[in-house]
Design a protein around this motif. Sequence first.
Motif: not given
Length: 160
Positions: A84-90, A92-106
Amino acid sequence: MSFWATGIMAGATALSAGMTYMGQQQQADAMAAQAELDQQQARLEADEDAKAEQSRVKAMRDEQRRNRAAIEAGYAASGVVLEGSAGDILTKQAEIDELNVQREHSEGNRRRQLMEWGSGEQAKMDRYAAKSRSRAAGMSLVAGLGQSAATGVDTYKTWV
């Protein structure tokens, strides 16, 4: 001044012009070679930047993984089920973390492209300056030889 002395002076002037030309030509060649070395150095720096970026990205991912694991462990210790919510938060956080990694690559790619473009443009300008120096050396040689010829003609006229 004697005819021979004038001839020697004209020959010395021609020799001096030739030596000046050779020196200027060597400087032009050295400038062109330095431009090539500078461009190679910029490529090496871009390669080193890419390697450093890979290390930063790996460190980011490792830290993000540890942080999520710590959060999951905290939830588990407190008895919260990761559904539920706790799993969704984690998630979502994993997605945000990956976006940060992609930004670093870019950002890294953009930085390296700018480095390579800038070094290429600088190399073009340096090569152009070397060609200009080479042309100027040739013109200087022609002028020096012309001066020698004029001196020789003037001397010939005084003796004839």
